[in-house]
Design a protein around this motif. Structure first.
Motif, short mmCIF file in Angstrom:
data_model
loop_
_atom_site.label_atom_id
_atom_site.label_comp_id
_atom_site.label_asym_id
_atom_site.label_seq_id
_atom_site.Cartn_x
_atom_site.Cartn_y
_atom_site.Cartn_z
N THR A 4 0.87 -1.19 0.00
CA THR A 4 0.00 0.00 0.00
C THR A 4 0.90 1.23 0.00
OG1 THR A 4 -0.04 0.39 2.40
CG2 THR A 4 -1.65 -1.19 1.56
N LEU A 6 1.41 3.14 2.43
CA LEU A 6 2.17 3.16 3.69
C LEU A 6 3.41 2.27 3.62
CD1 LEU A 6 1.74 4.52 6.54
CD2 LEU A 6 0.99 2.28 7.31
N THR A 7 3.23 1.06 3.08
CA THR A 7 4.36 0.13 3.03
C THR A 7 5.42 0.61 2.03
OG1 THR A 7 3.28 -1.26 1.37
CG2 THR A 7 2.97 -1.90 3.66
N TYR A 14 4.24 -4.67 6.33
CA TYR A 14 2.78 -4.69 6.51
C TYR A 14 2.25 -3.29 6.83
CZ TYR A 14 4.39 -9.43 7.24
OH TYR A 14 5.03 -10.63 7.11
N PRO A 15 1.04 -2.97 6.32
CA PRO A 15 0.54 -1.59 6.49
C PRO A 15 -0.09 -1.34 7.86
CG PRO A 15 -1.02 -2.88 5.20
CD PRO A 15 0.11 -3.80 5.53
N ILE A 38 6.41 -3.85 10.88
CA ILE A 38 5.47 -2.71 10.91
C ILE A 38 6.23 -1.52 11.48
CG2 ILE A 38 3.53 -4.30 11.20
CD1 ILE A 38 3.27 -3.05 14.11
N ILE A 170 -5.39 6.61 6.83
CA ILE A 170 -5.01 5.46 7.66
C ILE A 170 -6.11 5.31 8.70
CG2 ILE A 170 -3.29 4.63 9.33
CD1 ILE A 170 -1.31 6.52 7.63
N GLU A 190 -5.04 3.13 3.44
CA GLU A 190 -3.68 2.71 3.04
C GLU A 190 -2.96 1.99 4.17
OE1 GLU A 190 -2.51 2.91 0.01
OE2 GLU A 190 -4.16 4.09 -0.82
N GLY A 191 -3.65 1.89 5.31
CA GLY A 191 -3.06 1.20 6.44
C GLY A 191 -3.93 1.38 7.67
#
Ligand SMILES: Cc1cc2nc3c(=O)[nH]c(=O)nc-3n(C[C@H](O)[C@H](O)[C@H](O)COP(=O)(O)O)c2cc1C
Length: 329
Positions: A4, A6-7, A14-15, A38, A170, A190-191
């Motif tokens: 995503t 975020l990642t 992981y997001p 994370i 998020i 996105e997370g």
């Protein structure tokens, strides 16, 4: 790996953000979060003084094997804010989450050094405002969140924010399972920013009683209390909370409406409430005021931070498979 914004932006697997939690999140938890793929965030206020905070930042910069974030409370209750911003400018954490006020100063001072600025929001009006100030993403705090929850469920809030603004969303609140993660990503987040499930971990420094309570109680035991900071906050409905009640008493609420003295009454309520939460978090006391959200429902034992992440990611994979096969049949 789950891909995503975020990642990709932070180069994590992981997001998931381990959400900042007053008195709970600490250096060890942030290090374990980074090791598990994370990234964790902790309030600057979890260090007693700005000097301690600076030491903490140096240590995290040296020891954390991945990105980490700092949470700044950006309202008047935070008397150390100016100093905390200076320290963030100097050490440039990977991201900052601002809460309870305007992020303008933080964005102006910390963004130029490469720190991404995420802002807690509970509605689209405020999300648009922080976007116009230069925020990099919004943390959509929904009605299932621990702490100061918003009024709107994730299923409504995430799409509203996604449609209403142009920066990533998020989702914060209520996640403790792989299906929860899958559902908010499907909504367009996105997370996720996930707090309560990490209270009962080996690495968290709170008392055994607080951790045990997070295992034993569930979603049905969470109530909103204005007794703690004057603003509604989620707490476990222990016998002590039932005894003292969750609303300010008549005298407190009349005093907090009086124009001349309300500022001082609020400060006193806040100070008294925070002291009660702090005592309950670290010592054995019958005054059990424990802050947690409904997602403690998903916690059935005290385990390492890494075990929670592994479980959620595994469940996410399984749920996604199930969902896709539904689609085909
Ligand atoms: C014990 C506890 C303390 C919290 N302290 C803070 C804090 O200091 N600053 C903040 O911005 N949010 C705080 N939060 C909110 C979390 O950052 C996050 O939004 C929330 O935990 C998400 O909901 P969840 O608990 O269902 O995962 C706290 C939440 C909990 C449960």
């Amino acid at each position: 790996m789950i891909k995503t914004w975020l990642t990709e932006t932070f180069n994590i697997k992981y997001p998931i953000i381990m959400a900042p939690m007053f008195l709970v999140t600490n250096e060890e938890m942030l290090i374990e979060a980074a090791k598990a793929g994370i990234m964790g965030c902790t309030p600057a206020l979890n260090w007693r003084s700005p000097e301690d905070f600076e030491e903490g930042m140096k240590s995290l910069k040296e020891k954390c094997p991945g990105p980490f974030g700092i949470n700044l409370i950006v309202n008047k209750s935070n008397v150390h804010l100016k100093k905390q911003i200076e320290i963030c400018q100097k050490y440039a954490p990977d991201f900052i989450i601002t809460s309870l006020g305007s992020p303008a100063e933080v964005i102006k001072k910390c963004k130029p050094n490469g720190t991404k600025i995420f802002c807690d929001v509970v509605d689209v009006k405020y999300a648009k405002k922080v976007e116009s100030l230069g925020a990099d993403a919004v943390i959509a705090v929904n009605s299932g969140a621990g702490g100061h929850a918003g009024p709107t469920p994730a299923s409504i809030l995430v799409p509203i924010l996604q449609k209403g603004c142009n920066i990533p969303v998020i989702s914060a609140g209520g996640i403790g399972t792989g299906s929860g993660l899958l559902s908010v990503l499907a909504l367009g987040a996105e997370g996720v920013s996930m707090g309560s499930p990490f209270i009962a971990t080996n690495e968290s420094g709170v008392s055994q009683d607080y951790k045990d309570a997070c295992v034993e109680y569930g979603a049905k035991d969470i109530v909103m209390s204005t007794k703690i900071s004057g603003t509604p906050c989620t707490v476990i409905n222990t016998p002590y909370v039932q005894k003292i009640g969750t609303e300010q008493n008549l005298v407190e609420s009349l005093l907090s409406k009086n124009k001349k003295i309300k500022k001082y009454v609020k400060m006193l309520t806040y100070y008294k409430g925070m002291k009660a939460v702090e005592n309950a978090a670290f010592s054995a006391t019958y005054k059990t005021v424990w802050c947690a959200g409904p997602s403690i429902e998903f916690i059935d034992k005290i385990e390492p931070v890494s075990a929670i992440i592994e479980r959620i990611v595994k469940e996410y994979g399984e749920e996604k498979e199930k969902f896709l096969s539904k689609d085909e049949s």
